[in-house]
Design an enzyme around this catalytic site. Structure first.
Site, PDB file in Angstrom:
ATOM      1  N   ARG A 225       0.888  -1.060  -0.064  1.00 43.57           N
ATOM      2  CA  ARG A 225      -0.046  -0.074   0.011  1.00 43.57           C
ATOM      3  C   ARG A 225       0.824   1.042   0.102  1.00 43.57           C
ATOM      4  NH1 ARG A 225      -3.560  -2.771  -1.395  1.00 43.57           N
ATOM      5  NH2 ARG A 225      -5.571  -3.280  -0.207  1.00 43.57           N
ATOM      6  N   HIS A 273      -1.701   1.026  -9.545  1.00 42.34           N
ATOM      7  CA  HIS A 273      -2.168   0.208  -8.728  1.00 42.34           C
ATOM      8  C   HIS A 273      -3.290  -0.807  -9.455  1.00 42.34           C
ATOM      9  CE1 HIS A 273      -4.260  -0.281  -4.490  1.00 42.34           C
ATOM     10  NE2 HIS A 273      -4.149  -1.531  -5.097  1.00 42.34           N
TER      11      HIS A 273
HETATM   12  N1  LIG Z   1      -1.166  -3.795  -5.249  1.00 40.83           N
HETATM   13  C1  LIG Z   1      -2.185  -4.705  -5.525  1.00 40.83           C
HETATM   14  O1  LIG Z   1      -2.768  -4.557  -6.494  1.00 40.83           O
HETATM   15  C2  LIG Z   1      -2.464  -5.532  -4.476  1.00 40.83           C
HETATM   16  C3  LIG Z   1      -3.412  -6.725  -4.531  1.00 40.83           C
HETATM   17  C4  LIG Z   1      -3.647  -7.498  -3.568  1.00 40.83           C
HETATM   18  C5  LIG Z   1      -3.010  -7.213  -2.144  1.00 40.83           C
HETATM   19  N2  LIG Z   1      -2.334  -6.374  -2.164  1.00 40.83           N
HETATM   20  C6  LIG Z   1      -1.548  -5.892  -0.766  1.00 40.83           C
HETATM   21  O2  LIG Z   1      -0.901  -7.384  -0.282  1.00 40.83           O
HETATM   22  C7  LIG Z   1      -1.141  -7.511   0.951  1.00 40.83           C
HETATM   23  C8  LIG Z   1      -0.878  -8.711   1.479  1.00 40.83           C
HETATM   24  O3  LIG Z   1      -1.793  -9.839   1.294  1.00 40.83           O
HETATM   25  P1  LIG Z   1      -1.952 -11.571   1.583  1.00 40.83           P
HETATM   26  O4  LIG Z   1      -3.193 -12.163   1.166  1.00 40.83           O
HETATM   27  O5  LIG Z   1      -0.299 -12.000   1.197  1.00 40.83           O
HETATM   28  O6  LIG Z   1      -1.859 -11.092   3.024  1.00 40.83           O
HETATM   29  P2  LIG Z   1      -1.662 -12.343   4.210  1.00 40.83           P
HETATM   30  O7  LIG Z   1      -1.596 -13.637   3.942  1.00 40.83           O
HETATM   31  O8  LIG Z   1      -2.318 -11.994   5.498  1.00 40.83           O
HETATM   32  O9  LIG Z   1       0.048 -12.033   4.550  1.00 40.83           O
HETATM   33  C9  LIG Z   1       0.637 -10.908   5.343  1.00 40.83           C
HETATM   34  C10 LIG Z   1       1.912 -11.135   5.504  1.00 40.83           C
HETATM   35  O10 LIG Z   1       2.487  -9.775   6.184  1.00 40.83           O
HETATM   36  C11 LIG Z   1       3.419 -10.251   7.488  1.00 40.83           C
HETATM   37  N3  LIG Z   1       3.209  -9.043   8.300  1.00 40.83           N
HETATM   38  C12 LIG Z   1       1.996  -8.334   8.596  1.00 40.83           C
HETATM   39  N4  LIG Z   1       2.428  -7.483   9.734  1.00 40.83           N
HETATM   40  C13 LIG Z   1       3.695  -7.512   9.798  1.00 40.83           C
HETATM   41  C14 LIG Z   1       4.618  -6.924  10.677  1.00 40.83           C
HETATM   42  N5  LIG Z   1       4.342  -5.640  11.357  1.00 40.83           N
HETATM   43  N6  LIG Z   1       5.899  -7.112  10.383  1.00 40.83           N
HETATM   44  C15 LIG Z   1       6.423  -8.043   9.439  1.00 40.83           C
HETATM   45  N7  LIG Z   1       5.596  -8.793   8.883  1.00 40.83           N
HETATM   46  C16 LIG Z   1       4.137  -8.576   9.069  1.00 40.83           C
HETATM   47  C17 LIG Z   1       2.482 -11.393   7.922  1.00 40.83           C
HETATM   48  O11 LIG Z   1       3.411 -12.043   8.785  1.00 40.83           O
HETATM   49  P3  LIG Z   1       2.899 -13.362   9.298  1.00 40.83           P
HETATM   50  O12 LIG Z   1       2.992 -14.434   8.663  1.00 40.83           O
HETATM   51  O13 LIG Z   1       3.760 -13.256  10.531  1.00 40.83           O
HETATM   52  O14 LIG Z   1       1.511 -13.446   9.866  1.00 40.83           O
HETATM   53  C18 LIG Z   1       2.207 -12.191   6.547  1.00 40.83           C
HETATM   54  O15 LIG Z   1       3.508 -12.978   6.296  1.00 40.83           O
HETATM   55  C19 LIG Z   1      -2.461  -7.016   1.035  1.00 40.83           C
HETATM   56  O16 LIG Z   1      -3.099  -6.586   2.713  1.00 40.83           O
HETATM   57  C20 LIG Z   1      -2.686  -5.842   0.454  1.00 40.83           C
HETATM   58  O17 LIG Z   1      -2.195  -4.459   1.033  1.00 40.83           O
HETATM   59  C21 LIG Z   1      -1.826  -5.372  -3.028  1.00 40.83           C
END
Ligand SMILES: NC(=O)c1ccc[n+]([C@@H]2O[C@H](COP(=O)([O-])OP(=O)(O)OC[C@H]3O[C@@H](n4cnc5c(N)ncnc54)[C@H](OP(=O)(O)O)[C@@H]3O)[C@@H](O)[C@H]2O)c1
Length: 310
Positions: A225, A273
């Site tokens: 983000r 985006h």
């Molecule tokens: N640009 C775009 O088009 C687009 C599209 C889709 C998603 N996104 C972004 O991608 C993000 C991730 O999606 P996802 O489905 O992969 O989410 P997810 O499965 O919930 O994975 C989140 C990861 O981030 C880690 N994390 C969270 N807080 C942290 C912190 N304070 N310090 C270090 N690591 C931290 C988590 O650690 P743990 O494994 O220890 O829980 C986990 O490995 C979304 O929230 C969104 O913002 C962007």
């Protein structure tokens, strides 16, 4: 019969209706603001919901976010005790993997250099081909999407490391975690990919200090983000040569204002985006599974824990 309310000012309701009713023909799909008797609604599918819409649904059992991140859902508007489930869509994940593979390989194989040379009709082979196995790519956030990105980069042959909140053991991927793990993680990253959720703990993470911990000339990719990054710090690091390149898909203000320096900076590749989008056809099974899990008293996949913020 499940009654589902679609409350989004962004997504295409007809696509979701078609995809969901193909899987569950009896589904009663209602589109905000024409929700009929809102007391009948058990499930809401939302993205940037109209303010107040969810409050009219007293019998809601589950809210499913149309996005993988839930940072745009105003938590204070989520009815207490109603579980919120974020999107998990294989096509969304695949799109993110493609975006990162392309961005990393483009820099790794000096395509911007060759594009410049072509414009000058110059036959210039540049420096030696880089050693992939000795090129480290770091992925911040190794959840559903980051984990798939890390595995794909490993298959290409890069040295891959991941950074997460809690420790993970993934074969062939060096793991780092927590605030203390950040500096040693960044120290070797030739390419650093941010695919974190936006939470109070990750907001503003990519600041001047963070950039100073990367090897000189590193490549930053932000597909998490805009709020993860201090944009002025990125520009300063690019200007000083501390950062070699930035591939950016997300920004503080979207659309990115026309006067923003990112548009014209030679060290920036930017996209509006679009790293990946959810498709109704591929996301629908997750929605149906979440509704069924909640109805049967099971924990749905992708359940949001508001205490940790994702
Ligand atoms: N640009 C775009 O088009 C687009 C599209 C889709 C998603 N996104 C972004 O991608 C993000 C991730 O999606 P996802 O489905 O992969 O989410 P997810 O499965 O919930 O994975 C989140 C990861 O981030 C880690 N994390 C969270 N807080 C942290 C912190 N304070 N310090 C270090 N690591 C931290 C988590 O650690 P743990 O494994 O220890 O829980 C986990 O490995 C979304 O929230 C969104 O913002 C962007």
């Amino acid at each position: 019969v499940t009654v589902l309310g679609f409350v989004s000012t962004w997504d295409r309701a007809p696509d979701w209706k078609a995809a969901l009713t193909a899987l569950e023909p009896g589904l009663d799909f209602r589109i905000d603001p024409e929700l009929g008797d809102a007391r009948q609604i058990e499930a809401a599918l939302v993205w940037k919901p109209r303010p107040g819409a969810l409050a009219t649904m007293p019998n809601l059992k589950v809210i499913v976010s149309l996005g993988a991140g839930v940072d745009s859902l105003r938590r204070e508007e989520m009815p207490a005790d109603v579980p919120v489930v974020r999107m998990i869509d294989p096509q969304l994940t695949r799109g993110m993997v493609e975006y990162v593979l392309y961005a990393v390989l483009r820099q790794h194989r000096y395509f911007p250099f060759f594009e410049d040379k072509q414009r000058a009709s110059a036959w210039d082979q540049g420096g030696p081909v880089p050693d992939t196995a000795r090129t480290t790519v770091g992925v911040m956030g190794i959840g559903v999407i980051g984990g798939a990105i890390a595995r794909a980069l490993r298959e290409v042959g890069f040295a891959v490391r991941g950074w997460s909140r809690t420790p993970h053991a993934v074969e062939g991927i060096e793991g780092f975690h927590g605030a203390d793990g950040l500096a040693p993680f960044l120290a070797e990253c030739r390419h650093a990919v941010c695919v974190l959720p936006l939470t109070p703990a990750t907001r503003g993470l990519i600041d001047a200090r963070f950039l100073s911990l990367l090897p000189k000339g590193a490549h930053l990719i932000n597909i998490g983000r805009g709020g993860h990054a201090d944009e002025a710090a990125i520009l300063a690091a690019l200007d000083s040569g501390r950062l070699g390149h930035a591939t950016l898909d997300v920004f503080h203000q979207e659309p990115l204002p026309a006067e923003h320096r990112f548009w014209r900076h030679p060290g920036v590749t930017l996209t509006p985006h679009v790293a990946s989008l959810t498709l109704a056809r591929t996301g629908a099974p997750h929605v149906i599974a979440a509704v069924r899990a909640v109805r049967e008293g099971r924990r749905p996949d992708g359940l949001v824990d508001w205490a940790r913020g994702y």
